[in-house]
Design an enzyme around this catalytic site. Structure first.
Site, PDB file in Angstrom:
ATOM      1  CB  SER A 176      -0.002  -0.195 -50.381  1.00  0.00           C
ATOM      2  OG  SER A 176       1.308  -0.312 -49.962  1.00  0.00           O
TER       3      SER A 176
ATOM      4  CG  ASP B 281       3.518  -0.772 -46.788  1.00  0.00           C
ATOM      5  OD1 ASP B 281       3.337  -1.700 -45.969  1.00  0.00           O
ATOM      6  OD2 ASP B 281       3.267  -0.893 -48.004  1.00  0.00           O
TER       7      ASP B 281
ATOM      8  CG  ASP C  87      -0.348  -3.074 -47.832  1.00  0.00           C
ATOM      9  OD1 ASP C  87       0.716  -2.448 -47.707  1.00  0.00           O
ATOM     10  OD2 ASP C  87      -0.595  -3.781 -48.833  1.00  0.00           O
TER      11      ASP C  87
ATOM     12  CG  ASN D 198       9.820  -0.655 -52.439  1.00  0.00           C
ATOM     13  OD1 ASN D 198       9.924  -1.788 -51.987  1.00  0.00           O
ATOM     14  ND2 ASN D 198       9.087  -0.377 -53.500  1.00  0.00           N
TER      15      ASN D 198
ATOM     16  N   PRO E  18       8.760   4.113 -66.795  1.00  0.00           N
ATOM     17  CG  PRO E  18       7.352   2.938 -68.252  1.00  0.00           C
ATOM     18  CD  PRO E  18       8.799   3.142 -67.913  1.00  0.00           C
TER      19      PRO E  18
HETATM   20  C1  16G Z   1       3.808  -1.681 -56.501  1.00  0.00           C
HETATM   21  C2  16G Z   1       4.540  -2.969 -56.320  1.00  0.00           C
HETATM   22  C3  16G Z   1       5.910  -2.724 -55.744  1.00  0.00           C
HETATM   23  C4  16G Z   1       6.676  -1.744 -56.573  1.00  0.00           C
HETATM   24  C5  16G Z   1       5.874  -0.507 -56.821  1.00  0.00           C
HETATM   25  C6  16G Z   1       6.540   0.332 -57.880  1.00  0.00           C
HETATM   26  C7  16G Z   1       3.584  -5.087 -55.691  1.00  0.00           C
HETATM   27  C8  16G Z   1       2.782  -5.827 -54.673  1.00  0.00           C
HETATM   28  N1  16G Z   1       3.802  -3.832 -55.420  1.00  0.00           N
HETATM   29  O1  16G Z   1       3.545  -1.077 -55.277  1.00  0.00           O
HETATM   30  O2  16G Z   1       6.578  -3.945 -55.695  1.00  0.00           O
HETATM   31  O3  16G Z   1       7.883  -1.393 -55.968  1.00  0.00           O
HETATM   32  O4  16G Z   1       4.596  -0.856 -57.317  1.00  0.00           O
HETATM   33  O5  16G Z   1       5.737   1.408 -58.192  1.00  0.00           O
HETATM   34  O6  16G Z   1       3.985  -5.618 -56.705  1.00  0.00           O
HETATM   35  P1  16G Z   1       5.977   2.256 -59.478  1.00  0.00           P
HETATM   36  O7  16G Z   1       5.849   1.357 -60.679  1.00  0.00           O
HETATM   37  O8  16G Z   1       4.949   3.321 -59.402  1.00  0.00           O
HETATM   38  O9  16G Z   1       7.367   2.817 -59.375  1.00  0.00           O
HETATM   39 MG    MG Z   2       2.250  -2.144 -49.200  1.00  0.00          MG
END
Ligand code: 16G
Ligand code: MG
Length: 540
Positions: free
Chosen positions: A72, A287, A289, A381, A501
């Protein structure tokens, strides 16, 4: 029909092939984004994902399972992999532990033992033939990793269908098409051509006869969105959709996601360097992907304005509600957000539609959106889509009174990728609404003004010491942290803050918003310090 497979694993073959994909001394976890880390650590993981995908397909009676190799918005040196379930949704969470178990098996023997355990626990009939469709993004590490995946598939007797270079949402689309073809839920033709034609036909219906908007400028993050968008623009008339495609360099090393793309724009709250924003023209960024999109524009003073996932949700929900009403239908529209949704957007939406807040991650939003007849979900996002329940779809299809609104609603169900957030398809939906409303970005943005906010990363010794409840809006451990946050938030006008987290990085995220920029910055600094102190104590 494919011939039935042998009833037992070919252990000799699996052990031999596995030895060609040795596991590094790293502990892996299948998280919100599947497995994601430095590409040079992933060979064994992806080989094993091939085995797991085959088992998943067998478990589901031979339904086609998807595997996408992508990281991604991460830097180009990273890569990742995630599995896609039969209707194009994320892998069911009950199987995430199996993925982690296989990835961490210490030896070829341990891998066989783990496979046997999963076969037993999930009651898998190995004689069921499996099918797996797989694709990848533009990262230089993809060809090698795809080879590892193919080795995994072959060693368990599954051939696989190579989809090649695809966006993540295209892979999700293909999976759903394969599994629904010939049924009354048929989703489309299971080819990229079928995907482009479906979107082009729907958008043409929605756009024809309308006054054209000026061209939209798209930043493709130098990723797979670029070739996808070019392929799409070759099947749709430029008179219907004038586009200016930028950041489309998928061959220069290091260009992917570098100072561009949705994550850059959302995090930095600025356009990619070198972009001259013509006042009130529309810009958007995908982004790496192409499953996320944000829009933005500059006003006549040159001030940058972001139109993120929250703004898209508001725009789209309002439009669909109006179409439903005009068509004389009674279908409830609901919106799903996460704690990251700007407080101003939540206030705006809750006055209009039922809204739900769920933990971060597409699978949570998708699941919650399924409980509405028409569920609009977006993360701030830019990850998001619209889901129409089977009942809503048949109500729309069988409504006895034809009208332009009904025809448009029908086309909206086709233009939106209902399997997962899709930058290209979301872009078409946004463009549709703007065309129909005769709005520029300024009118769209006028619905509400975002509260100033800050999102910071805090690197802690053990992010697992942090747990949350209430859709991540309250931190439960370390003890006392929530009380500290509340004490400050309570004194702050329109203050809101949470600590969670990360599911994808080794850190804790702290979000804060308030009535003014100064207040928001002050709160987040406080929360960060506080979180750090608490984390240190928790780890001592
Ligand atoms: C991943 C998730 C996205 C989320 C992000 C949060 C999928 C396909 N992608 O990229 O939805 O906003 O994680 O990241 O579920 P974080 O937990 O590091 O804040
Ligand atoms: Mg993505």
């Amino acid at each position: 029909m494919a011939a039935a497979s042998p009833a037992t694993l070919n252990e000799v073959v699996i052990k031999h092939r596995s030895s060609l994909h040795p596991r590094p001394d790293v502990t892996f976890a299948y998280g919100t984004a599947g497995f994601r880390t430095s590409a040079d650590l992933l060979d064994s993981v992806i080989f094993r994902v091939g085995l797991l995908a085959a088992l998943r397909s067998k478990k589901l009676g031979g339904k086609v399972i998807g595997v996408m190799v992508t990281a991604s918005h991460n830097p180009e040196k990273d890569n990742g992999v995630k599995l896609v379930d039969p209707m194009g949704e994320m892998l069911h969470s009950s199987w995430e532990a199996y993925a982690t178990q296989l990835a961490n098996a210490l030896s070829a023997e341990a891998l066989i033992a783990a496979l046997q355990q999963i076969i037993l626990a999930a009651e898998i009939d190995l004689t069921v033939p499996a099918t797996v469709v797989y694709g990848h993004d533009t990262r230089p590490s993809c060809p090698g990793l795809v080879k590892a995946l193919e080795d995994g598939l072959e060693s368990i007797g599954v051939k696989g269908i190579a989809a090649g270079l695809v966006t993540t949402p295209q892979l999700h689309y293909l999976v759903r098409c394969y599994n629904t073809q010939g049924t009354k839920e048929a989703y489309g033709e299971a080819t990229l051509e079928g995907y482009y034609q479906k979107l082009a036909a729907a958008y043409t219906t929605l756009a024809k006869g309308r006054h054209l908007l000026p061209a939209l400028t798209i930043d493709c993050a130098n990723g797979v969105g670029a070739p996808a968008l070019k392929a799409f623009s070759s099947v749709i008339s430029h008179d219907i959709l004038p586009l200016i495609i930028t950041r489309d360099d998928t061959t220069t090393r290091g260009a992917l996601n570098s100072e561009c793309g949705a994550d850059y724009v959302k995090t930095k709250q600025q356009a990619p360097p070198g972009t001259t924003l013509v006042p009130y023209q529309r810009y958007c960024s995908y982004d790496g992907d192409a499953d996320r999109i944000v829009y933005y524009y500059a006003d006549d003073k040159g001030v940058f304005h972001l139109l993120d996932g929250d703004k898209i949700a508001g725009l789209v929900a309002g439009f669909i509600m109006d179409l439903v009403k005009e068509a004389g239908l009674e279908l409830e529209v609901g919106v799903v957000q996460t704690a990251y949704a700007n407080g101003a957007s939540t206030e705006y939406l809750t006055n209009k539609v039922p809204t739900t807040c769920v933990p971060t991650g597409v699978k949570h939003l998708h699941h919650a959106a399924e409980s509405y007849p028409i569920g609009v979900y977006f993360e701030a996002n830019g990850h998001g889509t619209v889901l129409f329940s089977p009942t809503a779809l048949s109500t729309i299809a069988s409504h006895p009174t034809p009208s332009p609104a009904l025809a448009n609603l029908q086309a909206v169900t086709e233009v939106i990728n209902q399997t997962v957030g899709d930058a290209l398809s979301d872009m078409l939906l946004v463009e549709t609404v703007l065309l129909h409303r005769k709005w520029g970005p300024g009118e769209w943005d006028a619905a509400y003004t975002d509260l100033p906010n800050r999102l910071v990363k805090v690197f802690v010794k053990d992010r697992y010491a942090f747990s949350t409840e209430d859709a991540e809006r309250k931190v439960v451990t370390p003890e006392g942290l929530q009380a500290g946050v509340e004490a400050i938030v309570g004194k702050t006008e329109k203050g809101r803050s949470f600590v969670r987290p990360s599911g994808t990085e080794d850190c804790v995220r702290v979000y804060a918003e308030a009535a003014t920029r100064e207040l928001a910055d002050g709160e987040s600094t406080f929360s960060r310090r506080r979180a750090l102190n608490e984390a240190k104590q928790a780890n001592d």
